[in-house]
Design a protein around this motif. Structure first.
Motif, PDB file in Angstrom:
ATOM      1  N   PRO A 196       8.066  54.494  25.387  1.00 27.83           N
ATOM      2  CA  PRO A 196       7.628  55.718  26.435  1.00 27.83           C
ATOM      3  C   PRO A 196       7.202  57.036  26.100  1.00 27.83           C
ATOM      4  N   ILE A 197       7.574  57.371  25.545  1.00 23.49           N
ATOM      5  CA  ILE A 197       7.473  58.732  24.852  1.00 23.49           C
ATOM      6  C   ILE A 197       6.388  58.379  24.507  1.00 23.49           C
ATOM      7  N   LEU A 198       6.473  57.581  23.606  1.00 18.61           N
ATOM      8  CA  LEU A 198       4.474  57.691  22.863  1.00 18.61           C
ATOM      9  C   LEU A 198       3.653  57.404  22.942  1.00 18.61           C
ATOM     10  N   LEU A 199       3.617  55.971  23.921  1.00 18.80           N
ATOM     11  CA  LEU A 199       2.462  55.962  25.022  1.00 18.80           C
ATOM     12  C   LEU A 199       1.743  56.366  26.240  1.00 18.80           C
ATOM     13  N   ASN A 200       3.459  57.565  26.656  1.00 24.10           N
ATOM     14  CA  ASN A 200       2.568  57.689  27.514  1.00 24.10           C
ATOM     15  C   ASN A 200       1.856  59.397  26.863  1.00 24.10           C
ATOM     16  N   THR A 201       2.306  59.840  25.515  1.00 23.25           N
ATOM     17  CA  THR A 201       1.351  60.524  25.069  1.00 23.25           C
ATOM     18  C   THR A 201       0.119  60.805  24.760  1.00 23.25           C
ATOM     19  N   VAL A 202      -0.259  59.068  23.927  1.00 25.13           N
ATOM     20  CA  VAL A 202      -1.793  58.885  23.790  1.00 25.13           C
ATOM     21  C   VAL A 202      -2.330  58.853  24.718  1.00 25.13           C
ATOM     22  N   GLU A 203      -1.666  58.149  26.427  1.00 23.87           N
ATOM     23  CA  GLU A 203      -2.866  58.254  27.047  1.00 23.87           C
ATOM     24  C   GLU A 203      -2.645  59.219  27.880  1.00 23.87           C
ATOM     25  N   GLY A 204      -2.052  60.319  27.568  1.00 17.12           N
ATOM     26  CA  GLY A 204      -2.673  61.374  28.094  1.00 17.12           C
ATOM     27  C   GLY A 204      -3.227  61.957  27.133  1.00 17.12           C
ATOM     28  N   VAL A 205      -3.960  61.827  26.015  1.00 16.67           N
ATOM     29  CA  VAL A 205      -4.579  62.420  24.735  1.00 16.67           C
ATOM     30  C   VAL A 205      -5.606  62.385  25.590  1.00 16.67           C
ATOM     31  N   ARG A 254      -5.604  74.977  19.693  1.00 15.26           N
ATOM     32  CA  ARG A 254      -6.537  73.648  20.353  1.00 15.26           C
ATOM     33  C   ARG A 254      -4.819  72.830  20.936  1.00 15.26           C
ATOM     34  N   LEU A 255      -4.429  72.542  19.994  1.00 17.42           N
ATOM     35  CA  LEU A 255      -3.932  71.664  20.129  1.00 17.42           C
ATOM     36  C   LEU A 255      -2.703  71.956  21.568  1.00 17.42           C
ATOM     37  N   TRP A 256      -2.215  73.346  21.459  1.00 14.40           N
ATOM     38  CA  TRP A 256      -0.898  73.652  21.847  1.00 14.40           C
ATOM     39  C   TRP A 256      -2.026  74.137  23.585  1.00 14.40           C
ATOM     40  N   HIS A 257      -3.050  74.775  23.839  1.00 13.65           N
ATOM     41  CA  HIS A 257      -3.591  75.294  24.983  1.00 13.65           C
ATOM     42  C   HIS A 257      -3.921  73.974  25.338  1.00 13.65           C
ATOM     43  N   LEU A 258      -5.092  73.309  24.936  1.00 12.63           N
ATOM     44  CA  LEU A 258      -5.938  71.874  25.618  1.00 12.63           C
ATOM     45  C   LEU A 258      -4.937  70.761  25.595  1.00 12.63           C
ATOM     46  N   VAL A 259      -4.671  69.958  24.625  1.00 10.06           N
ATOM     47  CA  VAL A 259      -3.726  68.478  24.552  1.00 10.06           C
ATOM     48  C   VAL A 259      -2.817  68.456  24.679  1.00 10.06           C
ATOM     49  N   VAL A 260      -1.639  69.325  24.178  1.00 12.62           N
ATOM     50  CA  VAL A 260      -0.330  69.530  24.692  1.00 12.62           C
ATOM     51  C   VAL A 260      -0.304  69.919  26.569  1.00 12.62           C
ATOM     52  N   ARG A 261      -0.875  70.982  27.073  1.00 11.85           N
ATOM     53  CA  ARG A 261      -0.785  71.230  28.525  1.00 11.85           C
ATOM     54  C   ARG A 261      -1.564  70.603  29.366  1.00 11.85           C
ATOM     55  N   SER A 262      -2.828  69.780  28.836  1.00  6.40           N
ATOM     56  CA  SER A 262      -3.227  68.562  29.708  1.00  6.40           C
ATOM     57  C   SER A 262      -2.448  67.740  29.306  1.00  6.40           C
ATOM     58  N   ALA A 263      -2.053  66.982  28.268  1.00  9.40           N
ATOM     59  CA  ALA A 263      -0.626  66.072  28.740  1.00  9.40           C
ATOM     60  C   ALA A 263      -0.006  66.197  28.708  1.00  9.40           C
ATOM     61  N   SER A 264       0.579  67.022  29.680  1.00  9.68           N
ATOM     62  CA  SER A 264       2.175  67.230  29.558  1.00  9.68           C
ATOM     63  C   SER A 264       2.531  66.348  31.049  1.00  9.68           C
ATOM     64  N   PRO A 265       1.262  66.438  32.313  1.00 11.07           N
ATOM     65  CA  PRO A 265       2.404  65.448  33.212  1.00 11.07           C
ATOM     66  C   PRO A 265       2.770  64.161  32.531  1.00 11.07           C
ATOM     67  N   GLN A 266       1.839  64.080  32.313  1.00  9.27           N
ATOM     68  CA  GLN A 266       1.900  62.113  31.107  1.00  9.27           C
ATOM     69  C   GLN A 266       2.593  62.026  30.097  1.00  9.27           C
ATOM     70  N   ILE A 267       2.981  63.278  29.441  1.00 11.95           N
ATOM     71  CA  ILE A 267       4.441  63.398  29.024  1.00 11.95           C
ATOM     72  C   ILE A 267       5.715  63.493  29.028  1.00 11.95           C
ATOM     73  N   VAL A 268       5.343  64.244  29.438  1.00  9.79           N
ATOM     74  CA  VAL A 268       6.727  64.345  30.840  1.00  9.79           C
ATOM     75  C   VAL A 268       6.941  62.945  31.594  1.00  9.79           C
ATOM     76  N   THR A 269       6.038  62.093  32.094  1.00 12.11           N
ATOM     77  CA  THR A 269       6.716  60.926  32.557  1.00 12.11           C
ATOM     78  C   THR A 269       7.193  59.916  31.260  1.00 12.11           C
ATOM     79  N   GLY A 270       6.756  59.897  30.723  1.00 10.81           N
ATOM     80  CA  GLY A 270       7.029  59.058  29.061  1.00 10.81           C
ATOM     81  C   GLY A 270       8.293  59.636  28.373  1.00 10.81           C
TER      82      GLY A 270
END
Ligand SMILES: Nc1ncnc2c1ncn2[C@@H]1O[C@H](COP(=O)(O)OP(=O)(O)OP(=O)(O)O)[C@@H](O)[C@H]1O
Ligand SMILES: Nc1ncnc2c1ncn2[C@@H]1O[C@H](COP(=O)(O)OP(=O)(O)OP(=O)(O)O)[C@@H](O)[C@H]1O
Ligand SMILES: O=[N+]([O-])[O-]
Ligand SMILES: [Mg+2]
Ligand SMILES: [Mg+2]
Lengths: 276, 257, 264, 301, 276
Positions: free
Chosen positions: C137-146, C167-183
């Motif tokens: 679930p962590i992997l899938l949600n991260t993929v979808e979030g990204v 870029r990774l932190w300020h854009l990708v991770v933060r933006s995907a973070s709601p999905q990542i947290v779901t995961g």
């Protein structure tokens, strides 16, 4: 309620009454008093333009009238009852036009959706959708998705959706911000003719003074936040307006100057409040 | 483009298979315990010739599919009801958190007691485990609705049902589909685990028999079959996604520019 | 004053339904004859004996928790890293997906013998079993979030030369973070399930081990105390998770709430 | 509960009664399958459906709920269940130790080059058994005691039988208690047998039994009698025809034919050795598997 | 490269060269030829305004120049090399300003982020952030999140981010669409002074003809899609401009009329293409 009517005949009947409205945004370490004290009334069939500096609280006001935000103090009364949710028969064009379109629907379906909700027959829906898209100059993009359109086109879809709905109250928040000058002029005339034809009570937020004067029967000038009504100017231009002659009339220039002076005042006395 | 993707996928899978062949051959583990792929392949061929295997496969797929369908239907319905009514959401949150981590495996004695070793036992476990996957995804999806979009819908007088149908549902759909993909895998795992532990007929049971008989290659052949089932399920889910979500940023970006 | 009210309301919300369900359970089983459904009163009465006085809390629950923590953290590291890589590259995604789906469909219980070959029968194996389940679930949600990062933001970042870790932190991770947290949440609850499953193999202690042991020795009342404890544990961990979520996604909740302006 | 057979066990049309029997798919239950093949159950008007279980502990709930009419389970599980006041009743022997040191169907093995040569040296070592607090650890302790060692320091870990040969070969454990066919597999891979724990526990130890509930025994006395008669005939037949017993294995278990050929079969004496069961129960009390003395008379027929 | 320079001195050096650019959007059942054939050059230090009807392809053009979109045909050459990704030292203000701000960062951090990327020391960063926010009239919202701001304020944050970056190429896509008239005038002067001070080569998309004439040294008029350059008008107003005097000059009115006529032409001959 929706029959055609002339404005002067119903001028006295108050449709919308904003009384001592106040709105404070709380939370996330900031508490902003966006609107301090707004009081004004709009008669049925009025066309009121609202101007004011950026951040004055125009959007806030519109959302409170639409029943999307609850005021912190005072009240908003529409047709005699306090607003506590979006009233029926109202259409809103949001400032964030891009986000107010559903990305999972084509342009046509976006415009059609509220009509379906109104349970209009299919033929009528299709007719209204066609007319509306035609009117905003988008007759050829029915099957495109909103994200395939330019910014100005998206904004026009949002406008088309509102006019196809044939509302009896129309709230528009800087609806022409993203369109070019010529289209803008066309759309202004569209709004006026719609208002004439359907007698829609209209509240029109803009930051373009010329536009406010050209469109409105009245112009409300708001101060910068915390907001009060600085001035409420009646626009005594002739009922029939025209982009060329109206705009070049001397009365237009006078009114324009009057509004401009108030806005300047609004900007200068930031914070120092003096109710209208 | 789609062809290119499929090709890459096949390439990836081939790499994986080569690894499976190489590891036991290189002596990293004894082939007695992890037979090289070629031997598993032989066992797989034997399996394909057995009617009993196909019956077992059918049993597993039936248990899995029924369980998944029930779980998805329940999860989506309950999720939307709870998700769109804030009070319900508030008052059920703690209970959901409490029930969710109770593993289906701990319910096995209960399942056997109530339903015996029949399909329904398997279903109970499958539904219980995959229901939560769907439910939680739906709850998150419903929460993610863009307020400007939902306000627009409200001002145009869309009824609650119409808002759910036209605004909430499309927003939540990507989450729901992820939930379905997660649940599909969990359901498969549970169907097989339940068969393995309870002894209900199906692939899991066959794995158990192969395991307790020491038929290592056969056991791995069966494991490979479950894995392939998983791949098939995913391919289907992706199809569904592409079809339902062509407007979504994650998909449309691949087409534009 | 208003804080007090909020706390009261929150606890009310958290406790009402569980209390009602427990009451229902209590009443329905009050004079239960069924061997497998002992009265709730008996179950609750047994908790003290089974878990507190016997020292099982430190002998069984603690090792379980440590393994769960280890497995979960490893899964987070693995899931998020891989997820970002796979989510950012269409080619990589196409390359890996079938293999990942294949591995994901393999039930952990049948994976155990293989894991044992490589990792032995100790805690490492159990931690790996946990990872093998909760990474998905962590992997899938991260993929979808990204994949769903807003295009305009992506373009903004490109224009301002945001590259590499920034870029990774300020854009990708933060933006995907709601999905990542779901995961993360999904992963955590699957982790607990796998904690139990992992203790079905080569274990000699643990919460799951105890429950299974009770089940096998027909100590049904004790087994129910274990199931309850497991639920409670899951609940507490979920609460911790929510605290973390509140902190990490402060902006996200603010954004949503602000746009709603407090009105419903 | 939704058991398959109706009250009274009345014969269906054609005079046969359908029953469900829970059994673990291993060598031990060969007589059941052989008996079915030979028609011993049909003779008694029984149509048997064998349902695979994962062992006694999993079969007990099935029997209690009525899902299974009968099941196969090891005696330690049954004694524990009895101690928990579950009303179980054994109806026939399941299988027994061969009683011959070094030639039983299971035993304690150590890795090829292990310094351990006898059970006494297991003190302080790690020993794999399939289930903790069950027949494995109880009998391994008995072996250690008999060899003069101290069983208190032994560390038992759970490992499924199929995983044991690898664990022994890779020295993940110091020793393991293994049964067939993995006993033979392990020895083929070089493991050494250091003790026969069943033999060390009691002479001709009964390992497992077919069982049902007291209610079935009372309310379906006729059905119980017919099942007992059929299974006892099957046990005797299997004991006398070991080759046929071996031959029936592939029909329900997947055992390498080479191994099946070589491995030692358990004994099917047809009799439950009551003394050995009592010995087992006493050992269980000593080792703390049960907390009060259990009278095995109530469990045995 | 970043030293102050007068425009006339470098007028001849071509910085940006758009040659026969064509862009067709494909996919989802629609294939749109947004830009048919655009050819023009921009000298280093130029300030060029781009006007054209809504949907003309102005945003598309900007994105191709920024290296965010690949043209379907022709090429975009920047400082002698074909663009194939965002070049360093470029800042862009997007038309979708709301979506271009990071919602998880405060206003200050949004403006500061690109500076960090440039590895400026902390003190310098802080100074630039302050100056930029001050310049757009948002000195008091440093710690707010973008979603706590009004539309116009958000747009000004995006502008502040671009100017704090001190780019040597600046692309702006209708950057003042959401701000009020007074603020707009201030921001126009800000852009001119920035351009003077840093010699930034600037491409400015707008739909306001007055704005285009007031700001630019040149105005490019685009036809409606499929787009070509209809006209390229040199604005020969004096270098020092002023909201009052410049706008009321006769030359201003003439130029304004000229642009207006072209735009009218653009709208009328939709589809009927005739390159400039
Ligand atoms: N969700 C919110 N949280 C906190 N403050 C807010 C929020 N929304 C608006 N504000 C503040 O309220 C004030 C008025 O905002 P509003 O959006 O009503 O202005 P506006 O008149 O529409 O401005 P513009 O012309 O720029 O759109 C601003 O100072 C803004 O920062
Ligand atoms: N992603 C896309 N997919 C398909 N068509 C697109 C896409 N983006 C833009 N278009 C089309 O390309 C044309 C030009 O769009 P563009 O956004 O460049 O116009 P614009 O000049 O910026 O308009 P505006 O002044 O309204 O912002 C339009 O017809 C639009 O429908
Ligand atoms: O719920 N599970 O045991 O997976
Ligand atoms: Mg606004
Ligand atoms: Mg544009």
């Amino acid at each position: 309620m929706s029959e055609t009517q002339t404005q002067s005949a119903t001028r006295t009947e108050v449709l919308l009454d904003v009384r001592g409205m106040r709105k404070v945004y709380e939370g996330h370490g900031r508490s902003v008093e966006a609107v301090r004290d707004l009081t004004f009334a709009v008669a049925r069939g009025d066309l009121v333009c609202v101007v004011g500096p950026s951040g004055a609280g125009k959007t806030t006001l519109l959302k409170c009238i639409a029943g999307l935000l609850a005021p912190t103090g005072g009240e908003v009364v529409l047709e005699g009852t306090a607003v506590d949710g979006p009233p029926p028969g109202m259409a809103v064009v949001f400032q964030e036009y891009g986000r107010s379109l559903f990305p999972w629907m084509t342009v046509r379906r976006n415009v059609e959706l509220p009509l379906k909700q109104k349970k209009l027959p299919k033929a009528r829906r299709s007719e209204l959708v066609h007319q509306a898209l035609e009117a905003v100059g988008l007759a050829d993009v029915h099957t495109a998705y909103p994200w395939q359109l330019s910014g100005g086109m998206q904004q026009r879809v949002a406008i088309a959706r509102a006019i196809a709905y044939e509302p009896h109250i129309l709230l528009m928040d800087e609806p022409f911000a993203a369109v070019d000058a010529q289209t803008r002029a066309d759309l202004e005339d569209l709004v006026r003719s719609l208002w004439h034809r359907l007698g829609v009570t209209t509240l029109f937020v803009t930051h373009d003074i010329d536009e406010a004067v050209y469109l409105g029967q009245r112009v409300l000038v708001l101060s910068s936040a915390p907001t009060v009504v600085l001035d409420d100017i009646a626009i005594d231009l002739p009922e029939e307006r025209d982009q060329l002659t109206t705009r070049s009339s001397t009365r237009f220039a006078e009114l324009r100057g009057q509004v401009f002076a108030q806005i300047q005042r609004a900007k200068q006395q930031r914070g120092a409040v003096e109710p209208a | 483009m789609a062809g290119g993707n499929a090709l890459l996928g096949v390439l990836g899978f081939a790499t994986f298979l080569a690894l499976l062949e190489a590891v036991p051959r290189a002596g990293l583990v004894s082939p007695d315990y992890l037979p090289p792929l070629s031997r598993v392949g032989g066992a797989l061929a034997d399996l394909a010739g057995e009617a009993a295997f196909w019956t077992a496969l059918g049993d597993t797929v039936r248990g899995w599919f029924l369980g998944l369908a029930i779980a998805v239907a329940l999860g989506v319905t309950v999720g939307f009801v709870i998700g769109t009514v804030p009070v319900l959401r508030e008052f059920t949150a703690s209970t959901i958190e409490f029930l969710r981590p109770i593993p289906s495996v701990a319910l096995i004695p209960l399942a056997v007691l109530v339903f015996g070793t029949e399909l329904r036992s398997v279903l109970l476990l499958v539904v219980y485990a995959s229901f939560w996957q769907v439910l939680v995804q739906v709850l998150y999806g419903v929460r993610d609705v863009d307020p400007v979009a939902s306000e627009t819908a409200r001002t145009f007088g869309l009824s609650r049902w119409a808002r759910v149908r036209h605004v909430t549902w499309p927003t939540a759909l990507p989450y729901v589909l992820t939930g379905v993909r997660l649940a599909a895998a969990v359901a498969l795992i549970l169907a097989i685990t339940a068969e393995l532990v309870i002894g209900a007929p199906g692939l899991g049971n066959e794995i158990g028999i192969a395991q307790s008989g020491g038929a290592v290659a056969r056991m791995y052949a069966l494991v490979v079959v479950t894995g392939l089932l998983g791949v098939a399920v995913n391919v289907l889910a992706r199809r569904l996604e592409r079809w339902l979500l062509s407007w979504h940023p994650s998909l449309r970006r691949e087409v534009v520019s | 004053m208003s804080i007090l009210r909020r706390v009261t309301r929150a606890s009310l919300a958290a406790l009402t339904l569980p209390a009602a369900l427990l009451a229902l359970w209590w009443i329905l089983t009050a004079d239960s004859e069924s061997y497998y459904l002992p009265p709730l009163s008996d179950i609750l009465a047994a908790v003290d004996d089974v878990w507190l006085r016997s020292g099982r809390l430190s002998a069984d629950v603690l090792p379980s928790l440590l393994r769960l923590l280890g497995g979960f953290l490893l899964a987070v590291a693995l899931g998020v890293t891989l997820g970002i890589a796979i989510g950012s590259s269409r080619r990589l995604r196409a390359f890996c997906e079938p293999v990942l789906e294949f591995l994901r469909a393999i039930p952990p219980p049948v994976l155990v013998p293989v894991l044992m070959l490589f990792a032995g029968i100790g805690d490492t194996m159990k931690v790996l079993v946990i990872v093998s389940g909760c990474v998905w679930p962590i992997l899938l949600n991260t993929v979808e979030g990204v994949r769903a990062v807003d295009e305009v933001l992506v373009e903004t970042a490109r224009c301002y030369g945001l590259r590499g870790p920034s870029r990774l932190w300020h854009l990708v991770v933060r933006s995907a973070s709601p999905q990542i947290v779901t995961g993360l949440r999904q992963g955590l609850s699957i982790g607990i399930i796998l904690m139990v499953i992992s203790e079905m193999f080569a274990a000699s202690n643990g919460l799951g081990f105890s429950i299974i042991q009770f089940q096998r020795t027909f100590a049904v009342t004790e087994m129910w105390t274990g199931i309850l404890l497991l639920g409670l544990l899951g609940f507490l961990l979920a609460m911790l998770m929510r605290l973390f979520e509140r902190r990490a996604l402060n902006w996200y909740f603010g954004l949503r709430q602000a746009q709603r302006g407090g009105s419903r | 509960a939704c058991g398959s057979s109706d009250e009274g066990g009345s014969a269906g049309d054609g005079g046969t009664t359908k029953i469900k029997v829970g059994a673990i798919p291993i060598v031990d239950v060969a007589p059941l399958h052989l008996g079915i093949q030979k028609g011993f159950f049909t003779e008694q008007g029984l149509e048997v459906e064998v349902v695979n279980t994962t062992g006694g502990a999993a079969a007990v709930p099935g029997v209690v709920s009525g899902e299974f009419d009968f099941a196969f389970g090891n005696l330690v599980s049954l004694i524990v269940a009895r101690a928990q006041k579950l009303p179980l009743k054994a109806v026939a022997e399941g299988n027994s130790s061969t009683g011959q040191q070094g030639k039983d169907f299971g035993g304690i093995v150590v890795p090829k080059d292990s310094p351990i040569t006898g059970a006494a040296q297991l003190a302080g070592k790690t020993v794999a058994v399939n289930n903790l607090k069950n027949i494995g650890d109880t009998t391994v302790r008995a072996s250690i005691r008999k060899a003069g060692g101290d069983p208190t320091g032994v560390k038992f870990v759970e490992l499924a039988f199929p995983d044991m040969p690898a664990a022994v070969a890779n020295k993940r454990v110091d020793a393991a208690w293994i049964v067939e066919p993995f006993f033979t597999v392990a020895q083929n891979q070089g493991a050494k047998v250091i003790a026969s724990n069943f033999v060390d526990t009691a002479p001709n130890l009964t390992i497992a039994a077919y069982f049902t509930t007291e209610r079935t025994v009372q309310q379906k006395a006729d059905l119980t009698k017919r099942f007992t008669a059929a299974i006892e005939k099957s046990l005797a037949y299997a004991q006398e025809h070991p080759d046929e017993a071996r031959a029936v294995l592939p029909s329900y278990a997947k055992i390498d034919p080479a191994v099946a050929e070589k491995m030692t079969l358990p004994a099917w004496s047809g009799q439950i050795n009551r003394d050995s069961v009592q010995t087992l129960a006493d050992l269980m009390l000593t080792d703390g598997l049960i907390t009060e003395k259990v009278d095995v008379g109530a469990l045995l027929p």
